[in-house]
Structure formats: C-alpha cells, structure tokens
Design an enzyme around this catalytic site. Structure first.
Site, PDB file in Angstrom:
ATOM      1  N   ASP A 135       2.869   5.881  -6.326  1.00  0.00           N
ATOM      2  CA  ASP A 135       4.081   5.809  -5.516  1.00  0.00           C
ATOM      3  C   ASP A 135       5.371   5.822  -6.323  1.00  0.00           C
ATOM      4  O   ASP A 135       6.440   6.020  -5.763  1.00  0.00           O
ATOM      5  CB  ASP A 135       4.054   4.526  -4.666  1.00  0.00           C
ATOM      6  N   HIS A 154      -1.617  -2.049  -9.723  1.00  0.00           N
ATOM      7  CA  HIS A 154      -2.653  -1.508  -8.845  1.00  0.00           C
ATOM      8  C   HIS A 154      -3.853  -2.435  -8.876  1.00  0.00           C
ATOM      9  O   HIS A 154      -4.172  -2.986  -9.927  1.00  0.00           O
ATOM     10  CB  HIS A 154      -3.060  -0.096  -9.309  1.00  0.00           C
ATOM     11  N   HIS A 178       0.871  -1.186   0.000  1.00  0.00           N
ATOM     12  CA  HIS A 178       0.000   0.000   0.000  1.00  0.00           C
ATOM     13  C   HIS A 178       0.905   1.232   0.000  1.00  0.00           C
ATOM     14  O   HIS A 178       1.573   1.514  -0.990  1.00  0.00           O
ATOM     15  CB  HIS A 178      -0.935  -0.097   1.214  1.00  0.00           C
TER      16      HIS A 178
HETATM   17  N1  CMC Z   1       5.856  -5.913 -10.625  1.00  0.00           N
HETATM   18  C1  CMC Z   1       5.795  -7.070 -11.332  1.00  0.00           C
HETATM   19  N2  CMC Z   1       4.673  -7.823 -11.469  1.00  0.00           N
HETATM   20  C2  CMC Z   1       3.573  -7.372 -10.858  1.00  0.00           C
HETATM   21  C3  CMC Z   1       3.560  -6.176 -10.114  1.00  0.00           C
HETATM   22  C4  CMC Z   1       4.760  -5.447 -10.015  1.00  0.00           C
HETATM   23  N3  CMC Z   1       4.824  -4.316  -9.317  1.00  0.00           N
HETATM   24  N4  CMC Z   1       2.314  -5.969  -9.623  1.00  0.00           N
HETATM   25  C5  CMC Z   1       1.564  -7.013 -10.036  1.00  0.00           C
HETATM   26  N5  CMC Z   1       2.328  -7.845 -10.762  1.00  0.00           N
HETATM   27  C6  CMC Z   1       1.864  -9.080 -11.392  1.00  0.00           C
HETATM   28  C7  CMC Z   1       1.771 -10.216 -10.372  1.00  0.00           C
HETATM   29  O1  CMC Z   1       2.998 -10.913 -10.260  1.00  0.00           O
HETATM   30  C8  CMC Z   1       0.665 -11.055 -10.946  1.00  0.00           C
HETATM   31  O2  CMC Z   1       1.196 -11.807 -12.005  1.00  0.00           O
HETATM   32  P1  CMC Z   1       0.632 -13.299 -12.325  1.00  0.00           P
HETATM   33  O3  CMC Z   1      -0.823 -13.086 -12.680  1.00  0.00           O
HETATM   34  O4  CMC Z   1       1.476 -13.736 -13.457  1.00  0.00           O
HETATM   35  O5  CMC Z   1       0.815 -14.072 -11.061  1.00  0.00           O
HETATM   36  C9  CMC Z   1      -0.290 -10.013 -11.557  1.00  0.00           C
HETATM   37  O6  CMC Z   1       0.521  -8.878 -11.832  1.00  0.00           O
HETATM   38  C10 CMC Z   1      -1.428  -9.613 -10.655  1.00  0.00           C
HETATM   39  O7  CMC Z   1      -0.893  -9.259  -9.390  1.00  0.00           O
HETATM   40  P2  CMC Z   1      -1.743  -9.317  -8.044  1.00  0.00           P
HETATM   41  O8  CMC Z   1      -0.829  -9.271  -6.848  1.00  0.00           O
HETATM   42  O9  CMC Z   1      -2.721 -10.452  -8.127  1.00  0.00           O
HETATM   43  O10 CMC Z   1      -2.587  -7.983  -8.173  1.00  0.00           O
HETATM   44  P3  CMC Z   1      -3.211  -7.180  -6.980  1.00  0.00           P
HETATM   45  O11 CMC Z   1      -4.297  -6.382  -7.563  1.00  0.00           O
HETATM   46  O12 CMC Z   1      -3.543  -8.068  -5.842  1.00  0.00           O
HETATM   47  O13 CMC Z   1      -1.980  -6.260  -6.502  1.00  0.00           O
HETATM   48  C11 CMC Z   1      -0.603  -4.510  -5.906  1.00  0.00           C
HETATM   49  C12 CMC Z   1      -1.923  -4.904  -6.533  1.00  0.00           C
HETATM   50  C13 CMC Z   1      -0.523  -2.992  -5.782  1.00  0.00           C
HETATM   51  C14 CMC Z   1      -0.474  -5.101  -4.475  1.00  0.00           C
HETATM   52  C15 CMC Z   1       0.551  -5.049  -6.767  1.00  0.00           C
HETATM   53  O14 CMC Z   1       0.466  -4.527  -8.067  1.00  0.00           O
HETATM   54  C16 CMC Z   1       1.918  -4.774  -6.166  1.00  0.00           C
HETATM   55  O15 CMC Z   1       2.371  -5.536  -5.306  1.00  0.00           O
HETATM   56  N6  CMC Z   1       2.595  -3.663  -6.614  1.00  0.00           N
HETATM   57  C17 CMC Z   1       3.842  -3.261  -6.032  1.00  0.00           C
HETATM   58  C18 CMC Z   1       3.596  -2.494  -4.750  1.00  0.00           C
HETATM   59  C19 CMC Z   1       3.075  -1.098  -4.998  1.00  0.00           C
HETATM   60  O16 CMC Z   1       3.548  -0.393  -5.879  1.00  0.00           O
HETATM   61  N7  CMC Z   1       2.104  -0.673  -4.181  1.00  0.00           N
HETATM   62  C20 CMC Z   1       1.516   0.659  -4.255  1.00  0.00           C
HETATM   63  C21 CMC Z   1       0.089   0.616  -4.750  1.00  0.00           C
HETATM   64  S1  CMC Z   1      -0.497   2.237  -5.260  1.00  0.00           S
HETATM   65  C22 CMC Z   1      -0.571   3.153  -3.838  1.00  0.00           C
HETATM   66  C23 CMC Z   1      -1.721   2.787  -3.017  1.00  0.00           C
HETATM   67  O17 CMC Z   1      -2.862   3.227  -3.321  1.00  0.00           O
HETATM   68  O18 CMC Z   1      -1.533   2.087  -2.021  1.00  0.00           O
END
Ligand code: CMC
Length: 383
Positions: free
Chosen positions: A319, A265, A226
C-alpha cells in the site's frame, strides 16, 4: 501472540501464525519476501504477464495458451455491463464511502445473477469472473454519478485495466497509465489468508454463496489495517507536502504512538515483494506528470525515517506506493481501497472455491472471561 489463560487455554490472538487450511492459490514466505501465485513468482507475473492472464491462472489453474487467453478475455469483456437496477442503487447511495457503495452494489448484483444459489465449482468460477468484470463498472459508474456525469459504457476494445480508466475518466488512457493499472491489479490479485480472504472463507464455510462472501470480504478490506492504508498514506504525504518536512511530521506522529501507514505486515518481515513494482512506477509516473515531490517524500520515509524499523521486521508494504500512483493517475483518494478490491476479487473467488471443495465450518472458540452464575433479578425489582 500466544497467551495462556487462568484455565490454561492456549489463545492465539489474531490467529497469528495459525495455519487454517491448505491452499494452491498462493505461497508466501514472509521471511524473505517471496510471493508465488500458483507457483509463479510475482516478479515474473508483474513484469511479463497481464491481469487477464493472472485471472486465468488463478481461476483455471494453469497459464493459458494464446487461444485460451483470447477466448477467456472475450468472455470477461462480454460481462462488464451492470444491470440498470444496480445503477439506480448506486445513484441512491452515491454519497456514501465508495467501499460502502461497492459493497452495496455487489450485494445487489446477487439479485440479478441467475446462478446466485449454484455453488458448483463451475458456477462459482463463472460468478467470480462476472464479478471481476462488473466491479470496475460499479466503481467507475459511482465516480461519474457523484460528479453529476453519466456513467460511461464499457468499451470491449480495451483491456480490463484500460477499460476501467476509460469508464472512470471518459477518455482512453495512455499506455503508461493503462500499464500501471494492469500491474497494480496483478499485484493485488491474491494473498493467502489475509483478513478479507479469511472473511470470505468463513462465509463460504457456512455454505452461503459467493456474492455474500465477496460482500463480507469488501467489508473486511475497507479497514485501514488492511486495504485502507493506501488512502491514509496519500493523505499523510499531502499533509507533509515538502520532503524537508517529512522528518518533523513523522517524529510527531510516531511520538504520539501512531503508525506510519504503508509499513509493516503480519506475514512479511522483509520487504513486501509487491512494493518493488509500485515503487519504480510511482517514481516514473511522478516524473512524467511533473510531480516528483510525492515520490521524494515517500523515499524519505522509506530510506531514512523508517529505516531503523527494519531491525524489527517493519518494511514498506504493497500500500505504501500504491496511493501515490492512483493519485498521479487522477483517481480520488476515497476510491483507492475500492481499486484494491477490484484486483482482489479473483483471489477471493479462488479461496471460496477451495473452501467449498473441501469444506469444514470455520468456527473457533473464545475463552470467556466475564462473571459467572450471576443471580437474575427481574426488571421490576431492579432499582
Ligand atoms: N509503523 C510503526 N510501527 C509499526 C507499524 C507501522 N506501520 N506496524 C507495526 N508497527 C510496530 C507496532 O507498533 C508493534 O510494536 P511493539 O512490538 O513495539 O508494540 C510491532 O510493530 C508489531 O505490530 P503489530 O500490530 O503487533 O503487528 P501486526 O502483524 O498485528 O500488524 C499491520 C500488521 C499491517 C496491521 C501493521 O503493521 C500496521 O498497522 N501497519 C500499518 C497499516 C498498513 O500499512 N496496512 C496495510 C497492510 S498491507 C496490505 C494488506 O495486505 O492489507
């Protein structure tokens, strides 16, 4: 992800794509990257508004007239001081992570707030405004105290963002720095049912108080999935150090199965509309400060390394560029996520108001998958 269990229960893990309630706070269209606060486009607000005006919009429900804004802003400026007892608590816990200190200090503020138990809409808004005004004083006081310096008293002549930087560094910021901070606060002010706002709603739904909801929200925001991502992005960029090394660094990281922080996201499957404003400011600030390399490294990630991920709906989020801006302003990395919290307090407050206004206890179910009806052997008979 929707899953069906053996008992044919439909699980929506992570509550993905689940609508929890209605809101008038913000509208997000993740498919096209659109964000509105109370109907107003984030691009107009980032380009033409101020944080004070956005707080008015969120918590009073409309854009203010100049006179309304003046009176509102004067009220915010008058609420910036924190009690001596809270400063003493900050001194005691100064070596913890700044988010732990902020969480502890906000919790302590409840003990000094005469309206802590009043959950009327008017009192909730007053308390939310007090917290919005006081939280920057907490973060700045911590930074001074841990450097062995005296906290700087708030300066009522400066606006919200300018005063925060003034209290942090002990000198008035230039226009560029105060302007960037102001835009950053605007961009972080509200964002739907994100994990921290959801947490605040869960707490409010038990009819607990606003301070408890904000304390819990700060805890949720702290995590790297987050609000903690900005800090992680800057750590990564500093490790890369040279744009030419970005590709090798990213290859190693991604092949370990790690994520590039600042990308992806839960809701946005197009570019996060907030990123645009921070990207341009990161570039400009890097040039003004004579440190263009950070932006160059970030650009390598966005335009080259992570470009193929767009096909999967993974774009930069708010971020990604924020960390470089804070860094260029001279803000230590472990304070980054606290700055996100300072901007988000009005959004949390509004959602707590909405939750109380039409409350229903938030209490989902968990599908039990453990063993059943085990024979209980008294402790004395267990070998
Ligand atoms: N780098 C590489 N691959 C990624 C990333 C990333 N930053 N984010 C998602 N993926 C891939 C993930 O590996 C998965 O791939 P697969 O389907 O092949 O397993 C796919 O995308 C879907 O990921 P998910 O974790 O199921 O998606 P989610 O909606 O649960 O996660 C998230 C959203 C923000 C937790 C995730 O994108 C992440 O961990 N990003 C990095 C942390 C980050 O930048 N957080 C700040 C969010 S914005 C500020 C806020 O509002 O908090």
């Amino acid at each position: 992800m929707t899953m069906t269990t053996a008992r044919k229960v439909e699980l929506r893990r992570g509550l993905k794509d689940v609508y929890l309630d209605t809101t008038e706070a913000s509208f997000i269209d993740g498919g096209v990257g659109k964000l509105l606060y109370r109907g107003y486009n984030i691009h107009d607000l980032a380009e033409q508004s101020t944080f004070e005006e956005v707080v008015y919009l969120l918590l009073r429900g409309k854009l203010p007239t100049p006179r309304e804004l003046e009176a509102f802003d004067a009220g915010l400026r008058a609420e910036r001081s924190i009690p001596r007892g809270v400063v003493e608590i900050i001194q005691r816990v100064k070596d913890a992570h700044p988010m732990d200190v902020l969480r502890t200090a906000v919790s302590a503020l409840a003990a000094f707030d005469p309206e802590v138990k009043d959950n009327s809409k008017e009192a909730l808004v007053r308390k939310g405004l007090r917290l919005t005004a006081q939280a920057p004083t907490i973060v700045a006081a911590l930074e001074r105290i841990r450097k062995g310096l005296r906290p700087v008293e708030p300066n009522p002549k400066l606006n919200h963002a300018g005063n925060f930087l003034y209290m942090l560094f002990g000198k008035e910021p230039d226009e560029e720095a105060a302007g960037v901070m102001d835009v950053d606060f605007i961009l972080h002010a509200e964002h739907g049912a994100n994990a921290s706002a959801f947490t605040a709603r869960v707490v409010a739904s038990t009819l607990s108080d606003l301070h408890s909801a904000v304390v819990a929200a700060i805890g949720a925001l702290k995590g790297p999935a987050h609000g903690g991502a900005a800090e992680e992005v800057m750590k990564m960029v500093k490790e890369v150090a040279d744009p030419e090394r970005a590709r090798a660094y990213a290859d190693a990281l991604l092949s370990r199965g790690d994520r590039v922080m600042g990308f992806g996201h839960r809701v946005y499957k197009a570019e996060d509309p907030r990123a645009r404003h921070l990207r341009e400011r990161s570039r400009r600030l890097g040039e003004v400060k004579g440190q263009p390399q950070w932006f160059q490294i970030l650009q390598r990630f966005e335009d080259e390394i992570m470009f193929p991920y767009r096909a999967k709906g993974i774009y930069v989020n708010v971020d990604f560029y924020a960390g470089s801006i804070y860094y260029l302003l001279g803000i230590p990395e472990d304070l980054f996520v606290s700055i996100f919290a300072l901007g988000r307090i009005p959004g949390w407050t509004l959602q707590v108001v909405e939750q109380y206004t039409n409350n229903m206890l938030i209490r989902p179910l968990l599908e039990y998958t453990g063993p059943m009806d085990l024979p209980f052997v008294p402790i004395g008979q267990r070998g």
